[in-house]
Design an enzyme around this catalytic site. Structure first.
Site, short mmCIF file in Angstrom:
data_model
loop_
_atom_site.label_atom_id
_atom_site.label_comp_id
_atom_site.label_asym_id
_atom_site.label_seq_id
_atom_site.Cartn_x
_atom_site.Cartn_y
_atom_site.Cartn_z
N GLU A 285 -32.08 -18.98 -1.59
CA GLU A 285 -32.25 -18.04 -2.71
C GLU A 285 -30.91 -17.73 -3.38
OE1 GLU A 285 -34.41 -14.41 -2.03
OE2 GLU A 285 -36.33 -15.44 -2.06
N HIS A 306 -37.51 -35.93 17.52
CA HIS A 306 -38.70 -36.77 17.67
C HIS A 306 -39.59 -36.69 16.43
CE1 HIS A 306 -37.94 -37.55 22.04
NE2 HIS A 306 -37.19 -36.48 21.83
N LYS A 420 -45.25 -15.55 -8.90
CA LYS A 420 -45.91 -14.24 -8.91
C LYS A 420 -46.62 -14.03 -10.24
CE LYS A 420 -42.51 -11.90 -6.00
NZ LYS A 420 -41.47 -10.88 -6.01
O1 PA5 Z 1 -34.11 -11.65 -0.71
C1 PA5 Z 1 -34.88 -11.06 -1.44
O2 PA5 Z 1 -34.49 -10.22 -2.27
C2 PA5 Z 1 -36.37 -11.32 -1.37
O3 PA5 Z 1 -36.66 -12.30 -0.42
C3 PA5 Z 1 -37.11 -10.05 -1.02
O4 PA5 Z 1 -36.61 -9.54 0.18
C4 PA5 Z 1 -38.61 -10.30 -0.89
O5 PA5 Z 1 -39.11 -10.83 -2.09
C5 PA5 Z 1 -39.34 -9.01 -0.55
O6 PA5 Z 1 -39.09 -8.06 -1.53
P1 PA5 Z 1 -39.36 -6.54 -1.27
O7 PA5 Z 1 -38.47 -6.08 -0.20
O8 PA5 Z 1 -39.07 -5.87 -2.58
O9 PA5 Z 1 -40.81 -6.40 -0.90
#
Ligand code: PA5
Length: 434
Positions: A285, A306, A420
């Site tokens: 990310e 494996h 989303k």
């Molecule tokens: O790293 C991030 O920001 C995301 O992976 C969020 O943690 C994830 O989308 C969950 O979001 P939230 O904590 O708002 O529910």
């Protein structure tokens, strides 16, 4: 310090290559610590390590004690950065089967709201039958669909079982200090809350209550983890290639520039799988944007030798590996001698399982390097709470430096919104009409 060994990358990188990026690594590190780069309003994680327990940590310890005393099961609801860190920590320190044999006093810990599978939900409901349980809802935004659905269902289960007041005492929320649906809900319902600081993004939040409350419920003292993070903050501030953060960030960027677009982050410990998942999210990310980024994949050896072994050895030469090593545990298993020796294993009799594992590691390393795969080795040392804190901080810092070298903002994730939006449109969520 965690040792980063780069002696197996020289087939692809030369010393002049490495020295040529020294200024870049320095600049990236400086940009991060001077907080002058893109996403600099999300650098609160740099200051999370603390030497003395804060009020929040004292409350985390107290809440964990109550949960341990009153619950057979603790359900942690969250996804992405609000899920992977605590699970990674618990599984690395206590193993993937840590829940077996646990109950009140030392509750089982299950994770929910990290997907939309009905089968997984049915399994959780079955696991909770007849059990006393408490829940922690982790969501910074408070609006993420997967944890929101799990929250609604688990809240109602708690209310049916314990009544409104009983359910209230068994519900904890970890969220933004001021805003969001979860904050509002927690205040209206009177749940105890813990904070995800506004300047700490999900994937950098493991050293907040996000990671520390579930760890504390699992019996891992937050301050033991913090001790390692505090040391890491000091040790990895060094501005030279003696800093393993520099080596890791510098080498992975150089390898990427040489066409190595996939990084396999692997260990010979099965309990490492979720830590690999946490790393995968952290780097994926943070770096995968603007048409750039090393694709992060985690693997467990020897099991995946494996399955992925063939691809690593002889597939497209676009991968490099980062092998994470830990010191052997104190308790050792020795291979026994068998009178018939039908399995032909007597040549190993008297040797420890760890000895065999070590040879498997060395054999794999040599084979992959011979096959044209550069391998970075990351020697963490002893596997304990303190080292875990150090490892988390080390990897977060490496990620920030590496992403700045790559020229991207390490602290946003605009691409995550696309699925989303489509899903909400398909679900008919108000405001998402075509
Ligand atoms: O790293 C991030 O920001 C995301 O992976 C969020 O943690 C994830 O989308 C969950 O979001 P939230 O904590 O708002 O529910």
């Amino acid at each position: 310090m965690i040792k980063v060994d780069i002696s197996n990358v020289w087939g692809d990188i030369s010393l002049p290559d490495l020295l040529a990026v020294e200024k870049e690594v320095f600049a990236a590190h400086q940009t991060l610590t001077e907080r002058t780069g893109p996403g600099n309003d999300f650098l609160g994680w740099l200051d999370l390590p603390v030497e003395e327990p804060t009020d929040e940590i004292i409350r985390i310890r107290a809440a964990a004690e109550r949960i341990r005393e009153s619950s057979d099961v603790f359900v942690v609801i969250g996804i992405g950065g609000s899920y992977l860190g605590p699970r990674a920590a618990i599984e690395l320190l206590q193993g993937c089967n840590h829940n077996i044999g646990k109950g009140k006093g030392n509750p089982q810990i299950f994770f929910a709201g990290n997907g939309l599978s009905t089968r997984a939900w049915n399994e959780l409901v079955r696991l909770l039958e007849g059990k006393d349980f408490s829940i922690a809802i982790i969501s910074k935004s408070g609006t993420t669909t997967e944890p929101a659905i799990a929250t609604r269902a688990l809240r109602w289960m708690l209310e049916r079982k314990y009544g409104t007041d009983g359910a209230r005492k068994r519900t904890y929320a970890i969220t933004d200090p001021c805003k969001g649906a979860l904050r509002q809900m927690a205040e209206e319902e009177g749940w105890e809350t813990f904070v995800i600081p506004p300047d700490v993004g999900g994937r950098y939040s493991v050293l907040t209550a996000v990671g520390l409350l579930p760890m504390a419920v699992a019996g891992i003292d937050p301050m033991d983890v913090m001790a390692g993070a505090v040391e890491a903050k000091k040790a990895y501030d060094l501005r030279s290639f003696e800093n393993p953060v520099w080596l890791y960030a510098g080498i992975r960027n150089l390898l990427y520039r040489k066409g190595k677009a996939i990084e396999l982050f692997e260990s010979f410990e099965p309990g490492f799988k979720m830590l690999g998942g946490w790393w995968q999210q952290l780097f994926g990310e943070s770096e995968g944007k603007d048409g750039k980024g090393i694709f992060p994949v985690t693997a467990e050896f020897t099991a995946d030798l494996h399955s992925l072994g063939q691809m690593i050895q002889q597939g497209e030469r676009n991968i490099f590996e980062t092998m994470v090593r830990f010191d052997p545990p104190e308790k050792q298993y020795v291979v026994g001698s068998d009178a018939k020796n039908l399995d032909g294993l007597n040549y190993l009799a008297g040797k420890t399982l760890d000895f065999v594992d070590e040879k498997a590691y060395l054999g794999t390393l040599a084979a992959h390097v011979d096959g044209g795969v550069p391998v970075i080795t990351m020697d963490v040392g002893e596997l304990n709470e303190k080292k875990l804190g150090e490892l988390f901080y080390f990897l977060e810092l490496s990620c920030g430096v590496s992403a700045y070298m790559l020229g991207v903002n390490p602290f946003n994730q605009p691409g995550v919104e696309f699925y989303k939006r489509n899903m909400f449109q398909l679900l008919g969520k108000p405001g998402y009409e075509a």
